[in-house]
Design a protein around this motif. Structure first.
Motif, PDB file in Angstrom:
ATOM      1  N   SER A  53       0.858  -1.190   0.000  1.00  0.00           N
ATOM      2  CA  SER A  53       0.000   0.000   0.000  1.00  0.00           C
ATOM      3  C   SER A  53       0.891   1.235   0.000  1.00  0.00           C
ATOM      4  O   SER A  53       1.728   1.389   0.898  1.00  0.00           O
ATOM      5  CB  SER A  53      -0.897   0.017   1.242  1.00  0.00           C
ATOM      6  N   ALA A  58      -2.311   7.181  -5.489  1.00  0.00           N
ATOM      7  CA  ALA A  58      -3.406   6.237  -5.710  1.00  0.00           C
ATOM      8  C   ALA A  58      -3.266   5.554  -7.059  1.00  0.00           C
ATOM      9  O   ALA A  58      -2.603   6.055  -7.974  1.00  0.00           O
ATOM     10  CB  ALA A  58      -4.746   6.968  -5.634  1.00  0.00           C
ATOM     11  N   PRO A  65     -10.902   4.265  -8.144  1.00  0.00           N
ATOM     12  CA  PRO A  65      -9.805   4.061  -7.192  1.00  0.00           C
ATOM     13  C   PRO A  65      -9.678   2.599  -6.774  1.00  0.00           C
ATOM     14  O   PRO A  65     -10.665   1.981  -6.350  1.00  0.00           O
ATOM     15  CB  PRO A  65     -10.194   4.946  -6.003  1.00  0.00           C
ATOM     16  N   LYS A  67      -8.218   1.387  -4.209  1.00  0.00           N
ATOM     17  CA  LYS A  67      -8.387   1.202  -2.766  1.00  0.00           C
ATOM     18  C   LYS A  67      -9.855   1.053  -2.375  1.00  0.00           C
ATOM     19  O   LYS A  67     -10.163   0.542  -1.284  1.00  0.00           O
ATOM     20  CB  LYS A  67      -7.762   2.368  -1.999  1.00  0.00           C
ATOM     21  N   ASP A  68     -10.780   1.486  -3.237  1.00  0.00           N
ATOM     22  CA  ASP A  68     -12.211   1.370  -2.936  1.00  0.00           C
ATOM     23  C   ASP A  68     -12.785   0.027  -3.358  1.00  0.00           C
ATOM     24  O   ASP A  68     -13.962  -0.260  -3.083  1.00  0.00           O
ATOM     25  CB  ASP A  68     -12.996   2.491  -3.633  1.00  0.00           C
TER      26      ASP A  68
END
Length: 251
Positions: A53, A58, A65, A67-68
């Protein structure tokens, strides 16, 4: 699929590995990452396929995204052929390739005839069909790498991430693997050590040094004597063969 990394920063302790790296791979584009050892190529790819991470920045898949997304959703978009693949259990080749079907399965859902047909076709594509019942651990490094490519093919993703995929392969299987990948209807992002391989297969190249992008462009724009001297500190000649393909000769 469009894959975009924006201003990726990552440090291990006080050491900055990636210093604000941005790159993009367009739909069905073959993008190469080159640079000396320790330049950040593998670290950047691990940020894209979620092993690491980033501290800042991003990654976006078709503008969404990363991460979503939950991990199963991103695994239906990104297939990975990594440098090292270790298993603590004695899986058969077929079982390893079947792992590529897991992002498409519900919890506790069994593999079906379609899954086995996809696996068989993937193994045939990489020339490993006759090894289906062999133990993965008994294969050579090059054979294992071809099985891992078959696993990624069985995953049927619109993007494939390759982290120096030809390290363990002889020249025949290097070319075979990358020809297979080049023909896929997929976006490909690959870290590559061999500059001649990069020249042969990449549509576009990003050059990393000390955790930063220092150049980007087509192979003919990027792979010049001056840049190779600057990045790798070696002298070279750029020549063309009878078919107009460029080759790099090192002194």
């Amino acid at each position: 699929m469009n894959v975009k990394a924006e201003d990726i920063k990552l440090s291990y302790g006080a050491e900055a590995i990636l210093k604000g790296v941005s790159m993009e791979a367009g739909n069905r584009e073959f993008v190469g990452l080159i640079g000396p050892n320790g330049s950040g190529k593998s670290t950047l790819l691990k940020c894209v396929y979620r092993v690491l991470s980033p501290d800042k920045g991003a990654v976006f898949l078709d503008g969404k995204p990363l991460k979503d997304m939950n991990y199963k959703t991103s695994a239906r978009s990104l297939g990975v052929v990594a440098q090292h693949n270790y298993y603590n259990f004695d899986f058969s080749v077929r079982e390893v390739v079947l792992m590529g079907r897991s992002p498409h399965k519900k919890a506790l859902e069994r593999d079906n005839a379609e899954d086995y047909a996809i696996v068989a076709e993937a193994l045939k594509t990489v020339g490993m069909a006759e090894f289906a019942d062999r133990s993965f651990s008994t294969l050579s490094g090059g054979e294992q790498q071809r099985v891992i490519l078959a696993r990624a093919l069985a995953q049927q993703t619109p993007c494939l991430i390759l982290d120096e995929p030809t390290n363990h392969l002889d020249i025949t299987h290097q070319l075979q693997l990358l020809k297979i990948v080049k023909k896929l209807d997929a976006t490909v992002i690959s870290a590559i050590h061999d500059l001649n391989i990069a020249a042969m297969f990449c549509d576009r190249i990003y050059v990393l040094k000390n955790g930063e992008i220092v150049a980007q462009g087509t192979p003919r724009e990027i792979l010049t004597r001056e840049l190779i001297r600057e990045i790798y500190e070696v002298e070279s000649d750029i020549v063309e063969d009878s078919k107009g393909n460029m080759h790099i000769l090192f002194y």
